[in-house]
Design a protein around this motif. Structure first.
Motif, PDB file in Angstrom:
ATOM      1  N   LEU A  67      -8.061  -9.722  -0.197  1.00  0.00           N
ATOM      2  CA  LEU A  67      -9.278  -9.631   0.607  1.00  0.00           C
ATOM      3  C   LEU A  67     -10.228 -10.787   0.325  1.00  0.00           C
ATOM      4  N   VAL A  78     -10.955  -5.968   9.259  1.00  0.00           N
ATOM      5  CA  VAL A  78     -10.550  -4.919   8.316  1.00  0.00           C
ATOM      6  C   VAL A  78     -11.617  -3.840   8.240  1.00  0.00           C
ATOM      7  N   GLU A  79     -12.893  -4.243   8.183  1.00  0.00           N
ATOM      8  CA  GLU A  79     -13.984  -3.275   8.125  1.00  0.00           C
ATOM      9  C   GLU A  79     -14.034  -2.445   9.404  1.00  0.00           C
ATOM     10  N   LEU A 107      -3.202  -9.610   9.701  1.00  0.00           N
ATOM     11  CA  LEU A 107      -3.382  -8.704   8.568  1.00  0.00           C
ATOM     12  C   LEU A 107      -2.081  -7.994   8.227  1.00  0.00           C
ATOM     13  N   LEU A 112      -1.894  -5.947   4.590  1.00  0.00           N
ATOM     14  CA  LEU A 112      -3.163  -5.260   4.413  1.00  0.00           C
ATOM     15  C   LEU A 112      -3.326  -4.114   5.400  1.00  0.00           C
ATOM     16  N   VAL A 113      -2.510  -4.098   6.453  1.00  0.00           N
ATOM     17  CA  VAL A 113      -2.460  -2.976   7.393  1.00  0.00           C
ATOM     18  C   VAL A 113      -0.993  -2.667   7.670  1.00  0.00           C
ATOM     19  N   THR A 122      -5.044   0.893   7.420  1.00  0.00           N
ATOM     20  CA  THR A 122      -5.177  -0.082   6.336  1.00  0.00           C
ATOM     21  C   THR A 122      -4.432   0.430   5.110  1.00  0.00           C
ATOM     22  N   VAL A 126      -7.371  -0.769   0.304  1.00  0.00           N
ATOM     23  CA  VAL A 126      -8.388  -1.505   1.060  1.00  0.00           C
ATOM     24  C   VAL A 126      -9.673  -0.684   1.128  1.00  0.00           C
TER      25      VAL A 126
END
Length: 773
Positions: A67, A78-79, A107, A112-113, A122, A126
């Motif tokens: 990240l 991501v958020e 991602l 990350l996902v 996610t 994360v």
């Protein structure tokens, strides 16, 4: 003839998987190899199989590292996935669906996902890392409140939040306006603020987090999103844009060449000053403040620039302590070799040293924790400075050639590039790096130079010294912009000389001894004075040799005024002779001694005449020489037999330092190694027991502790059962179908079996292996 079909790019759409580990197992080999290259920490040490890879990729430390390398575009995505999911991400970010899908695939390539049957999710760690995405507060479920008790309601009515906000008092509205885009939590410490807190809680816009009598309240995530109108950030989902100044690349290179010549001159002046009067090494290391100031005067520069020159010289191995019992700072033996190189090659060595050093010259002179940081001291070392320097220079290199951004623009680009490492308010050190880059000639007129761009292209590896080929290639680009050294100066009738460019070594040495530098720039102006001519004669040069050298090195005739000055100083030079008794002064000219004895300003010398041509003093001969010269006399030292003492050229040198610390070995993963590692993991995965083959009679294979912990955490988050092998109280290994509910403090809590409510707790170290059910 038919036209060939246009080339197309095949975009692989990830298929859904039942778990994060299954998502990795379903990837193609080239996707796994790309993951190892994108997140190299996953490959060290090499994972045994894909299950181990999935466990390692799910750890909080690895996810945190990944990240931190995301730019703001991907981090905000991501958020958005954490807050509103993939479907709501476009509206929350103010972006198109296609742009969001492209970002999600990026991602996914970094693991990350992953795509579950219910949509994009996610990785578990994360959410553990980004506990307050986009500065929003905790969700209502985490705060243990019901949506119906808030202004947003169970249907997520944004209009209801707007109505509640409009009904607030002006003071309460001001609090919400301050917290809306910054932090969801506020402290209400005074009685007036507590009344505001009570109003906001009653309006359903905030939740008291420490009871009615407390002082803190938080805006729940659902309410915060509604207050922002469904957007996560006010700014657009795009890098900062601002009009930048552009300069011609050739102009930037020429300006940098001038800075390089100025820097090399200052460094040589430091060596000359420290040869004559080397400073002491402080007990705590470094150089005393008074020596720092004295050096700044000697090289005619500010304190900050002097600190930079000294730290750069130290990093390049040109200055070091001499290692004596009472140590002094001196030039090193390597300096003498470095001084024989061409100016461009000398610069290239300095540039590589600056790029890779962990020392921060800007810290010198500051007070940290009540302690003054001395230049060349141990406190100037700051390992993060190298990373900051690399980030700033990489930002400049990513811009169009000739771009000359301001410090504020570089700050904004850095925060966009590294939002987690450089949040708002954290110092970027861009101002220090840009200032030093300008002094060094890596930038010219605020734009990255051609040589500076080549410098950044050379990989940095602490364990491998800079190769000759890299040194020469970078030096060649700088040499192309530097003027050729000249072998002649222009003598002026006002006792000055103008050097129209950098001087050759022979001419530079002569001018340094015979004249003082009056100004520097595109051309250097020297001024001849009595003291500078006397300095030349002190080096054993006769007046005739000096006049011949002036004629040889001048492109104009020697002015009459300079000839008169040279002759006048030479006639008076050596009339007074100083030797050691305490010390004595003798002269064949009795009138000269009469003037000395009668001069009241020389009373401190306590001169006493013992003969018509001899005076004695209790002071050392060196002191006597210095005082007489300060009063515009021209004495010379002599030996016991009357021979003149000529200043020797021999100077002391410090040993060239080796590496000051054990180098950090940078092991980079290449494409071939990543492919081979992927194939080994694939083979190991084929021989492993498949999840569907596990039952109450199958032995659970032992798993790595990281795999065990991660598998239990994933199962607890998904509320999914797993098969575990564990060691019971008697030491026997048993297996069971386990439904974990929480993992913390080295223990896991859950239920054993399919239809049971009995809670069991296991120590993680007693679980031998975990496999999906």
């Amino acid at each position: 003839m038919p036209m060939p079909p246009a080339a197309t790019t095949v975009v692989r759409v990830p298929r859904s998987a039942r778990s994060f580990a299954d998502d990795l197992r379903g990837r193609a080999d080239d996707d796994l190899a790309a993951l190892l290259l994108a997140r190299p920490d996953l490959a060290r040490p090499a994972p045994a199989d894909i299950t181990s890879l999935a466990a390692r990729a799910s750890t909080r430390a690895s996810v945190q590292r990944a990240l931190e390398h995301l730019d703001a575009r991907l981090l905000h995505l991501v958020e958005a996935l954490l807050v509103v999911g993939a479907e709501g991400a476009p509206s929350a970010l103010g972006a198109s669906r296609s742009a969001v899908d492209d970002g999600i695939r990026e991602l996914w390539h970094q693991a990350l996902v992953w795509r579950s049957p219910d949509g994009w999710r996610t990785a578990r760690a994360v959410g553990e890392t980004l506990t307050h995405p986009a500065g929003l507060g905790r969700s209502t479920s985490d705060l243990d409140v019901r949506l119906d008790d808030l202004a947003v309601g169970s249907e997520g009515d944004f209009d209801a939040v707007t109505r509640a906000y409009n009904a607030l008092s002006p003071r309460a509205q001001a609090v919400i306006d301050q917290l809306r885009w910054t932090s969801a939590r506020g402290s209400f410490t005074t009685q007036t603020l507590r009344d505001v807190r009570r109003e906001l809680v009653g309006a359903g816009l905030m939740v008291a987090v420490d009871g009615e009598r407390g002082s803190d309240a938080v805006i729940p995530r659902e309410v915060g999103l509604a207050l922002r109108g469904g957007r996560l950030y006010r700014e657009a989902w795009a890098p900062p844009t601002a009009e930048m100044t552009h300069v011609e690349q050739a102009s930037a290179d020429d300006a940098a060449a001038g800075a390089v010549l100025d820097l090399l001159w200052r460094l040589d002046e430091v060596v000359a000053a420290w040869d004559a009067q080397p400073p002491r090494v402080l007990r705590t290391g470094g150089v005393a403040v008074r020596d720092h100031r004295r050096t700044a005067v000697a090289i005619d520069s500010s304190s900050d620039l002097t600190a930079f020159v000294l730290e750069l010289s130290y990093a390049a191995g040109l200055l070091a302590p001499d290692g004596e019992v009472d140590p002094l700072w001196r030039p090193t033996e390597f300096y003498d070799e470095w001084a024989t190189w061409t100016p461009a090659r000398r610069w290239a060595h300095l540039a590589f040293a600056w790029r890779d050093t962990t020392r921060a010259a800007s810290l010198a002179g500051q007070t940290i924790d009540g302690t003054l940081v001395n230049v060349l001291g141990k406190d100037v070392s700051w390992p993060l400075m190298r990373a900051r320097r690399a980030d700033v220079l990489a930002t400049l290199a990513a811009l169009e050639a000739g771009s000359a951004p301001t410090t504020e623009q570089v700050d904004a680009l850095l925060r966009w590039k590294r939002p987690l490492r450089l949040p708002e308010g954290a110092p970027t050190r861009a101002d220090d790096v840009l200032r030093e880059a300008g002094w060094l000639g890596v930038t010219g007129r605020s734009a990255l130079t051609s040589a500076g761009r080549a410098l950044l292209a050379v990989p940095s590896d602490d364990s491998v010294p800079t190769s000759e080929a890299n040194l020469e290639s970078v030096a060649a680009l700088m040499a192309a912009s530097m003027p050729q050294p000249v072998s002649q100066v222009m003598l002026q009738g006002d006792l000055t000389a103008i050097a129209p460019g950098p001087l050759t070594e022979e001419v530079a040495t002569f001018m340094r001894r015979s004249a003082d530098v009056e100004s520097r720039g595109g051309a250097t102006v020297f001024r001849f004075t009595e003291s500078s001519i006397r300095r030349l004669l002190d080096h054993g040069v006769s007046s005739g040799e000096a006049l011949e050298a002036l004629r040889r090195h001048s492109m104009t005739p020697v002015p009459q005024a300079l000839e008169y000055l040279l002759g006048d100083v030479a006639r008076r030079y050596g009339h007074l002779r100083v030797g050691s008794v305490g010390s004595y002064v003798r002269s064949d000219d009795e009138g000269s001694l009469d003037a000395l004895v009668a001069d009241s300003s020389l009373a401190s010398l306590q001169l006493r005449r013992i003969a018509p041509t001899v005076c004695v003093s209790p002071l050392p001969a060196s002191t006597l020489l210095d005082v007489l010269r300060e009063h515009r006399h021209a004495p010379v030292a002599e030996t016991s037999d009357g021979g003149v003492v000529v200043r020797t050229e021999a100077v002391k040198r410090s040993p060239t330092p080796g590496r000051r610390s054990t180098p950090v070995r940078v092991v980079r993963l290449d494409g071939d190694e990543a492919t081979a590692m992927t194939q080994r993991m694939r083979e190991a995965e084929k021989s492993a027991v498949r999840p569907s083959q596990h039952d109450e009679r199958t032995r659970i294979p032992s798993s790595d502790p990281t795999v065990t912990l991660t598998s239990l955490q994933d199962a607890a988050a998904d509320r999914a059962p797993v098969w575990i092998g564990y060691v019971d109280a008697s030491g026997d290994i048993k297996r069971a179908l386990f439904r974990p509910t929480s993992v913390s403090g080295g223990r896991v809590v859950g239920q054993i079996g399919d239809n049971t409510t009995t809670t069991r707790s296991f120590s993680i170290h007693r679980i031998t292996g975990v496999a999906p059910a």
